[in-house]
Design a protein around this motif. Structure first.
Motif, PDB file in Angstrom:
ATOM      1  N   LYS A   1     -25.217  -9.691 -19.754  1.00  0.00           N
ATOM      2  CA  LYS A   1     -26.609  -9.323 -20.025  1.00  0.00           C
ATOM      3  C   LYS A   1     -27.368 -10.447 -20.746  1.00  0.00           C
ATOM      4  O   LYS A   1     -28.592 -10.567 -20.613  1.00  0.00           O
TER       5      LYS A   1
ATOM      6  N   LYS B   1     -26.646 -13.776 -20.517  1.00  0.00           N
ATOM      7  CA  LYS B   1     -26.387 -15.105 -19.953  1.00  0.00           C
ATOM      8  C   LYS B   1     -27.666 -15.939 -19.823  1.00  0.00           C
ATOM      9  O   LYS B   1     -27.641 -17.169 -19.969  1.00  0.00           O
ATOM     10  N   ASP B   2     -28.817 -15.274 -19.577  1.00  0.00           N
ATOM     11  CA  ASP B   2     -30.071 -16.014 -19.430  1.00  0.00           C
ATOM     12  C   ASP B   2     -30.491 -16.676 -20.746  1.00  0.00           C
ATOM     13  O   ASP B   2     -31.249 -17.660 -20.748  1.00  0.00           O
ATOM     14  N   HIS B   3     -30.034 -16.115 -21.895  1.00  0.00           N
ATOM     15  CA  HIS B   3     -30.333 -16.731 -23.184  1.00  0.00           C
ATOM     16  C   HIS B   3     -29.374 -17.882 -23.483  1.00  0.00           C
ATOM     17  O   HIS B   3     -29.714 -18.792 -24.261  1.00  0.00           O
TER      18      HIS B   3
ATOM     19  N   VAL C   1     -27.514 -19.798 -21.039  1.00  0.00           N
ATOM     20  CA  VAL C   1     -27.505 -20.905 -20.070  1.00  0.00           C
ATOM     21  C   VAL C   1     -28.365 -22.097 -20.514  1.00  0.00           C
ATOM     22  O   VAL C   1     -27.945 -23.257 -20.383  1.00  0.00           O
ATOM     23  N   PRO C   2     -29.561 -21.865 -21.079  1.00  0.00           N
ATOM     24  CA  PRO C   2     -30.372 -23.041 -21.499  1.00  0.00           C
ATOM     25  C   PRO C   2     -29.676 -23.929 -22.520  1.00  0.00           C
ATOM     26  O   PRO C   2     -29.963 -25.122 -22.602  1.00  0.00           O
TER      27      PRO C   2
ATOM     28  N   GLU D   1     -19.158 -13.923 -11.966  1.00  0.00           N
ATOM     29  CA  GLU D   1     -20.358 -14.374 -12.667  1.00  0.00           C
ATOM     30  C   GLU D   1     -20.331 -15.886 -12.852  1.00  0.00           C
ATOM     31  O   GLU D   1     -21.372 -16.566 -12.774  1.00  0.00           O
TER      32      GLU D   1
ATOM     33  N   LEU E   1     -22.909 -19.163 -11.863  1.00  0.00           N
ATOM     34  CA  LEU E   1     -23.428 -20.134 -12.839  1.00  0.00           C
ATOM     35  C   LEU E   1     -22.809 -21.526 -12.693  1.00  0.00           C
ATOM     36  O   LEU E   1     -23.066 -22.412 -13.506  1.00  0.00           O
TER      37      LEU E   1
ATOM     38  N   HIS F   1     -24.773 -24.678 -13.082  1.00  0.00           N
ATOM     39  CA  HIS F   1     -25.202 -25.053 -14.431  1.00  0.00           C
ATOM     40  C   HIS F   1     -24.060 -25.682 -15.221  1.00  0.00           C
ATOM     41  O   HIS F   1     -24.305 -26.490 -16.123  1.00  0.00           O
TER      42      HIS F   1
END
Length: 1610
Positions: free
Chosen positions: A307, A309-311, A313-314, A338, A342, A345
């Motif tokens: 949930k 991961k978007d925070h 990954v950067p 998952e 990714l 990245h």
């Protein structure tokens, strides 16, 4: 500033002036080193304290080693008059190493009490560099400084912070007040850090003092407080979260970072709640905060990280490497799918400038599926050569974990790396290739072999290990490259070479070199290279590897090398050497280990657990008696600190004999609660060897293990409890039943095997648990459940049939098959009801199901099979042989006329390619009538030469049915089978078939038959004897020498047939043959059997008297042969003669179980008589005139003979018959006669016999003193009836007053008026003498004499049983008869066994009447309750009953269980109330074949299937002839009537029985129907097998042959 090196001393000198000292202090350390000699003198400058201070400060910039050299110049300054100087001197000495400060502590400690705070502070900081133990000694000097008025209190606090935690605990009361110090923040911070070293439980106590600091105005205090709380356990931190969470928003980044780390210790569920506080920190301005937040998220579950991961990954693109690393590691917790999303990245990080980031990125990508990793090969290869060791290692490890097929795809990238200039790359490349399959390594061996000579030893080692995966034959080819490595300077190479290569060769080859085709000389060569390494002094690993390698040798080779290995047991370098040596010696044979036990025993106390374990396992190979001697050394290991040692000790001691194991109970039981599951399992297995009684006592310790988390413990506990008796398992079933649903199949199977012991009724109660097991996923569980089901009695399976029938339609064929097989145990009538469910399975797609269906339907009665023949016949053409065979076997049951119709379908099977089919076809066609077999003989004869013995045997059995003239035509085909060496049944059948030839044909073939008399099979010998018995007498005379040895054959049938055959010899030949045989011990028993076939003549008696072999009468008594005993007694042998052991013939007979004969032989002269007395009934009905009366005598035997004792009898003749009348004392044996008149007569000692029976008695002569009466000498109207009636009226036998002579004289005088006798003509004075002894009170009845002149036995003596039955327990019983089990096995060598066997064989239970009949066991029924009921009934109605032995078939398992197993006997409620053609009652027969038709086990009959029949004591009662209740209607047993009609008719029948009659006859005496259950008792149970069934006595011609029961009369 200019460099001093460029100046002259004159330039530097001005700098030394006081005003310029500040400039000097700015010089670098290396410049000051050059000037130190100029500066040191200034330490003693007396003009100005500032010069001394500056000089000291300047020297303080020197490195520590230089200050050490100058310490002697600086120490005096510690006492300088100026406090500035003292302070600087102390600071300068503070730069010394700790060991130097220790030496100077006595100079520094006094400064702690200086008046100037800066001096105290400097002294405290300097002492703070001391080690903790030194500070501990000085703590009393430092502690007071905690209360110093100056702000330098923090120095004392920091110094004390170096103390160990337990010391800080003691000082906490001095430190805690500093937490509130308001002078300086560093004091609060230092105090907090010092208290942070306390143990967690102490910090918990102080939390109320520390919590306020979380809100301190200074960031460092807040940070220290937060870090201190980080030491608390998770549950305590949770309580403080409201104080700590706000710090996540602190203005200082280090506080936010510390708060994040502290909260990271929360349990998972609490961490998730903080998600909203942590996520914003991922964008914090401080990199450390971002990193801590990322690390915090690592503790989240994979689902939560997905949930977020978007925070995260950067952060992979963060400038700070630690943030990138943490973000990568957090994403590494994601599931593989998952990470796949990714990967774009993460992959760029594989080229990150930081090695830690690269490694983290690769560790994350390791989770990718193998296919995805292969796609990244362009990224992997650079990592394989990464400069960072850890990155490189991680990449290689991943590569090695890939499946072999994936590595094969990458091998072209890996092989070039074998030549890389960097040795770690070469090494790792070689290791990765190790995972390839052997055939791939073979292809690459040319690339790997050069590495064996690599300059770097790790590469050589790795190459050795990789080549070790090659097959043995390839390693042999490379031996020249490998052997030199045994002398490699690096021990690890020598070691790895051993483990990777040579150790692998023995593992595959030594002990099995023939299979692997490795020459033995190769193995020897390897051995010679390994042995020297056992003494390698450079490395323990070499010795260890060499030892392990030699451990692969076969035991006989290790024996040769033991002297090289034994010293390693004391190797002091490394424990693994001792362990390896012990394991290698553990492969020696037990006798060798015994010799070395003194070397191994000390290892049981070795400091290392692995050595103790190996020693214990080595001793585990010893025999039990040797282990017992070592128990004092092994038992202590049961309490070893290491669980594996305890486990091994338990296993080793488990080999003790049972009596020793019991003694160890106290040591083993505690292990059932051991912390290690393996130990608990071993202890449980150990207890399995205990007796059931011991396990009962320990069950409370074992039962809790049934709930163990570990499956193996549950399984072992279940198996141990499985040894309990059934009644104990019943009590524990509630604990065991839940295991039937265990997740582990082994546990389920063990639980079921244990519950199998339950009684059938209990198993039926578990039906809800059984049915799921029938479909269990595990084959063994399923099979065990089905096997149990098949073992249940038919009546129990009937109750479960509703659960089984649906499984016939199961989608899984093994379930259908097993369901069908379980129904096979049902009685035929139940299978009839279910046939509609079974018949469809005959067309099942799976052949095992079809086969099973065939076999089950084969249990149906013939009339049902007839109805199903259209379903069965097509199976005769099934593609599977087993189906064809089963179908053919079913058809065997069809009536002959139905088989005739189907013969065209069966005959082709005689040529079937599968031998069981041919065999079944033969057996089926063998049921055809003889005329049909004649037509098929051309199809059958070729099978006599079949390569399979069973086919030849079956074919030969068919031909037995052919008429003699047909057999004559085929004899040339059959005769060769007499020499068939495969099956005895072939020779037996061939002999039986040829035995149907006429005598003249047998004469021609006798040379083929005679060898069979010595055949190893008793059936063959018996049949050969019968066949040769058809020869004419003159031919038998020629062969008599071949028959004589058979008289002592081990088989009763052979002995009997030999007797019959020799009995056909002419009388003179037979007499000449028999008497000499009596002298030959080995055939004496058979010779006695021939006596019954001899006519007793004077010549025979003379021959016996002439030979008079010693103790011959004893041998005759032992053989149980009464005719032989009678002949010998008449020939002068004495019944009182004793053998070498002092025993009489009577005693010998009793010992051998011949009780009747023993009674005869011990009887005295008072019992002597000539006949059996069986003609008295006829005499009482004979009104014919007596024509002649003659007086005969015969001598008594024994001591009475010495006194001239004679026995008298009178012969009375009428026109067509002659009676022998005599009196003798009645003996028990005579009371078994079956006529009431005979009973009444024998009670008075009166015996009336047929003269033809008596006339052959030896030494019987006419008394010449008394002239025979004839003509007018005989009274008119005197008849046998009137004479016997008169003699009845006289008193009973009396030795002195009314003996045989008195009766003869009374009878003689009764028959004449003119020639009456007035005194005894014979033995007058002997009678007077006997009378006188009676007067004196002596009983001559105890004077033993030879008795038994009886030439014949009672007509039905073998049917009628002794009537002496009382309520007391029979003496032959071995139990009190009060509890189950009631059946007791009778020993096969006992007299009882022989008596029952003889009775069974005489009345139908033999191979002649039931083909292949064999008694397996005989049981005695010892049920006192049922027996007493029977006896009580007899006592009530004794006069109306005769006692006899009769057979009864219990009619199936249910009947057997009720009558015998449950001990209810012949309960009246067990009789049929619906249909019984001749009335209600229990049926008994004299013919065994009739009982066999209703035998228990008959419904499931197969060849060699066990069946059981009862041999019962029956009180015959007053039987009457009963008519069938309804007239018989052909083809309909119930005569067209319903069950209700029969019930009503039966009730009428019961009411209409003649008064006083309880029983009725069926079939003119073939069966006795007993009306009351208490009139019969099961005496014995006969368990037997046969090759074929006897047939249906109600429909077969067999009915005409059935023996009838002698009818009693009243």
């Amino acid at each position: 500033m200019e460099r001093s090196s460029d100046r002259s001393l004159d330039d530097i000198a001005p700098l030394l002036k006081d005003s310029n000292m500040r400039t000097l202090r700015t010089l670098p350390a290396d410049e000051i080193v050059k000037l130190k000699d100029h500066i040191v003198p200034l330490l003693k400058d007396t003009n100005s304290w500032s010069v001394r201070e500056s000089a000291c400060e300047t020297l303080g910039k020197l490195p520590a080693d230089e200050i050490v050299k100058l310490k002697d110049h600086i120490v005096p300054l510690l006492k300088d008059e100026d406090w500035h100087v003292r302070s600087k001197a102390c600071e300068t000495l503070g730069k010394l190493p700790a060991d130097e400060i220790v030496k100077l502590k006595d100079h520094i400690v006094p400064l702690l009490k200086e008046t100037y705070c800066s001096v105290r502070s400097s002294a405290c900081e300097t002492l703070g560099k001391l080690p903790a133990d030194e500070i501990m000694k000085l703590k009393d000097h430092i502690v007071p400084l905690l209360k110093d008025t100056n702000s330098w209190r923090f120095s004392a606090c920091e110094t004390l912070g170096k103390l160990p935690a337990d010391e800080i605990v003691k000082l906490k009361d001095h430190i805690v007040p500093l937490l509130k110090d308001g002078d300086f923040v560093s004091i609060r911070s230092s105090a907090c850090e010092t208290l942070g070293k306390l143990p967690a439980d102490e910090i918990v106590k102080l939390k109320d003092h520390i919590v306020p600091l979380l809100k301190d105005t200074d960031w460092s205090v807040r940070k220290s407080a937060c870090e201190t709380f980080g030491k608390l356990p998770a549950d305590e931190i949770v309580k403080l979260k409201d104080h700590i969470v706000p710090l996540l928003k602190d203005t200082d980044c280090s506080v936010r970072s510390s708060a994040c780390e502290t909260l990271g210790k929360f349990p998972a569920d609490e961490i998730v709640k903080l998600k909203g506080h942590i996520v914003p920190l991922l964008k914090d301005t401080d990199r450390f905060v971002r990193e801590c937040a990322c690390v915090f998220l690592e503790k989240f579950s994979a689902d939560e990280i997905v949930k977020l991961k978007d925070h995260i990954v950067p952060l992979l693109k963060e400038r700070d490497r630690s943030v990138r690393k943490s973000a990568c590691e957090t994403l590494g917790k994601l599931p593989a799918d998952e990470i796949v999303k990714l990967k774009d990245h993460i992959v760029p990080l594989l080229k990150d400038t930081d090695s830690d980031v690269r490694r983290s990125a690769w560790v994350t990508l390791e989770k990718l599926p193998a296919d995805e990793i292969v796609k990244l090969k362009d990224h992997i290869v650079p990592l394989l050569k990464d400069t960072d060791l850890h990155v490189r290692k991680s990449a290689w490890v991943t590569l090695e974990k890939l499946p072999a097929d994936k590595i094969v795809k990458l091998k072209d990238h890996i092989v070039p790396l074998l030549k890389d200039t960097d040795w770690p790359v070469r090494k790792n490349a070689c290791e990765s290739l190790r995972t390839l399959p052997a055939d791939e390594i073979v292809k690459l061996k040319d690339h790997i072999v050069p590495l064996l000579r690599d300059a770097d030893w790790p590469v050589r080692t790795s190459a050795c290990e990789t080549l070790g995966k090659l097959p043995a034959d390839e390693i042999v080819k490379l031996k020249d490259h490998i052997v030199p490595l045994l002398e490699d300077f690096l021990p690890s190479v020598r070691s790895r070479m051993q483990i990777g290569l040579f150790a692998q060769v023995p593992a595959r080859l030594w002990g099995s070199f023939q299979q692997m085709k490795l020459p033995a000389d190769e193995l020897v060569e390897l051995k010679d290279h390994s042995v020297p390494l056992l003494k390698d002094t450079n490395s323990w690993s070499v010795r260890e590897s060499a030892c392990e390698t030699l451990g692969k040798l076969p035991a006989d080779e290790i024996v040769k090398l033991k002297d090289h290995i034994v010293p390693l047991l004391k190797d002091g370098d490394f424990v693994s050497i001792r362990s390896s040596a012990c394991e290698t010696l553990g492969k020696l044979p037990a006798d060798e280990i015994v010799k070395l036990k003194d070397h191994i025993v000390p290892l049981l106390k070795d400091t290392d657990w692995s050595v103790r374990k190996s020693a214990c396992e080595t001793f585990g190979k010893l025999p039990a008696d040797e282990l017992v001697k070592l128990k004092d050394h092994i038992v202590p290991l049961l309490k070893d600190t290491d669980c594996s040692v305890r486990s091994s000790a338990c296993e080793t001691l488990g080999k003790f004999p049972a009596d020793e194991i019991v003694k160890l109970k106290g040591h083993i039981v505690p292990l059932l609660k051991d912390t290690d599951r393996f130990v608990r399992e071993c202890a449980c297995v150990f207890l399995e060897k205990f007796s059931a009684d011991e396990i009962v006592k320990l069950k409370d310790h074992i039962v809790p293990l049934l709930k163990e988390r570990d499956r193996s413990v549950r399984k072992s506990a279940c198996e141990t409890l499985g040894k309990l008796p059934a009644d104990e398992i019943v009590k524990l079933k509630d604990h065991i039943v839940p295991l039937l649903k265990d997740t582990d199949s082994d546990v389920r199977r063990s639980a079921w095997v244990t519950l199998e012991k339950l009684p059938a009724d209990e198993i039926v109660k578990l039906k809800d648990h059984i049915v799921p097991l029938l479909k269990d996923t595990d084959l063994h569980v399923r099979k065990s459940a089905w096997v149990t089901l098949e073992k249940l009695p038919a009546d129990k399976i009937v109750k479960l049939k509703d659960h089984i029938v649906p499984l016939l339609k199961d989608t899984d064929w093994p379930v259908r098959k097993n369901a069908c097989e379980s129904l096979r145990t049902l009685p035929a009538d139940e299978i009839v009801k279910l046939k509609d469910h079974i018949v469809p399975l005959l067309r099942d797609a799976d052949w095992p199901v079809r086969t099973s269906a065939c076999e089950t339907l084969g249990k149906l009665p013939a009339d049902e099979i007839v109805k199903l023949k259209d379903h069965i016949v097509p199976l005769l053409e099934d593609f599977l042989p087993s189906v064809r065979s089963s179908a053919c076997t079913i058809l065997v049951k069809l009536p002959a006329d139905e088989l005739v119709k189907l013969k065209d379908h069966i005959v082709p099977l005689l040529r079937d390619a599968d031998w069981p089919v041919r065999t079944s076809a033969c057996e089926t066609l063998g049921k055809l009538p003889a005329d049909e077999i004649v037509k098929l003989k051309d199809h059958i004869v070729p099978l006599l030469e079949d390569f399979l013995p069973s086919v030849r045997s079956s074919a030969c059995k068919i031909l037995v049915k052919l008429p003699a003239d047909e057999i004559v035509k085929l004899k040339d085909h059959i005769v060769p089978l007499l020499k068939d060496g495969d099956f005895v049944s072939i020779r037996s059948s061939a002999c039986e078939t040829l035995g149907k030839l006429p005598a003249d044909e047998i004469v021609k073939l006798k040379d083929h038959f005679v060898p069979l008399l010595n055949d190893t099979s008793e059936d063959v010998r018996s049949n050969a004897c019968v066949t040769l018995g058809k020869l004419p007498a003159d031919e038998i005379v020629k062969l008599k020498d071949h028959f004589v040895p058979l008289l002592n054959d081990t088989s009763e049938d052979v002995r009997s047939n030999a007797c019959v055959t020799l009995g056909k010899l002419p009388a003179d030949e037979l007499a000449k043959l028999i008497v000499p045989l009596l002298l030959r011990k080995e055939v004496r028993k058979g010779a006695f059997a021939l006596f019954g076939q001899l006519e007793v003549t004077k010549d025979l008696i003379s021959l016996v008297e002439k030979l008079r072999p010693a103790f011959l009468l004893h041998f005759a008594a032992a053989a149980g042969d009464w005719p032989a005993c009678s002949l010998l007694l008449r020939s002068g042998f004495s019944a009182e003669e004793k053998d070498s052991d002092g025993r009489t013939p009577s005693e010998i007979a009793r010992r051998e179980g011949h009780l009747d004969l023993a009674e005869r032989l011990k009887s005295d002269f008072l019992n002597t008589k000539g006949g059996s007395g069986m003609a008295i009934a006829r005499a009482l009905q004979d009104d014919n005139q007596i024509e002649t009366v003659s007086w005969y005598t015969m001598p008594l035997s024994g001591w009475a003979h010495q006194f001239g004792g004679q026995h008298s009898l009178l012969v009375v003749k009428v026109k067509d018959f002659a009676y022998a009348i005599e009196r003798a004392r009645s003996v028990q044996y005579d009371l078994v006669s079956q006529k009431l008149e005979i009973k009444q007569a024998t009670k008075k000692g009166l015996f009336v016999s047929d003269w033809e029976e008596v006339r052959t008695v030896p030494h019987l002569v006419l008394l010449e003193k008394v002239a025979p009466l004839k003509g007018s000498d005989v009274k008119r109207s005197i008849s046998p009836k009137s004479l016997v009636t008169y003699l009845f009226s006289l008193d009973g036998y009396d030795v002195g007053r009314n003996n045989c002579h008195h009766t003869a004289m009374e009878a003689f005088n009764f028959c004449t008026d003119r020639l009456q006798l007035t005194s005894l003509p014979i033995n007058l004075w002997q009678s007077f003498f006997a009378k006188g002894f009676q007067f004196l009170g002596s009983d001559l009845a105890n004077g033993r004499s030879a008795s038994g002149a009886c030439a014949s036995e009672p007509l039905f003596d073998d049917v009628i049983r002794h009537p002496l039955i009382t309520g007391s327990k029979p003496t032959e019983w071995s139990s009190d008869g009060q509890k189950k089990e009631y059946l007791q096995e009778v020993g096969s060598g006992s007299a009882q066994y022989q008596k029952v066997k003889d009775f069974v064989m005489k009345f139908g239970g033999n191979k002649t009447e039931i083909p292949g009949f064999k008694i397996e066991k005989i049981y005695r029924n010892e049920n006192f309750g049922s027996y007493k009921k029977y006896v009580q009934h007899l006592e009530d109605k004794t006069a109306q009953h005769e006692y006899c032995w009769l057979f009864h078939g219990p009619g199936g398992q249910a009947g057997f269980d009720k009558i015998v197993t449950e001990g209810k006997g012949f309960d009246d409620d067990f009789r049929s109330m619906t249909f019984a053609a001749y009335g209600q009652g229990h049926r008994f027969a004299l013919d065994f074949r009739l009982a066999d038709f209703f035998a228990e086990g008959r419904s499931q009959h197969e060849p060699k299937k066990t069946r059981r029949v009862f041999l019962c004591r029956v009180a015959a009662g007053k039987p009457f002839d009963a008519d069938r209740l309804f007239p018989y209607v052909p083809g309909d047993p119930k005569s067209g009537r319903t069950d209700a009609d029969w019930t009503k008719k039966m009730e009428e029948f019961n009411k209409s029985k003649p008064e006083g009659h309880d029983n009725s006859w069926f079939g003119d005496g073939r069966e006795l129907i007993v009306g009351k259950g208490e009139m019969a008792y099961v005496d014995y149970v006969v368990e037997y097998t046969s090759a074929e069934l006897a047939g249906n006595p109600y429909s077969d011609p067999l009915m005409k042959e059935i023996r009838k029961i002698p009818r009693p009369s009243f």
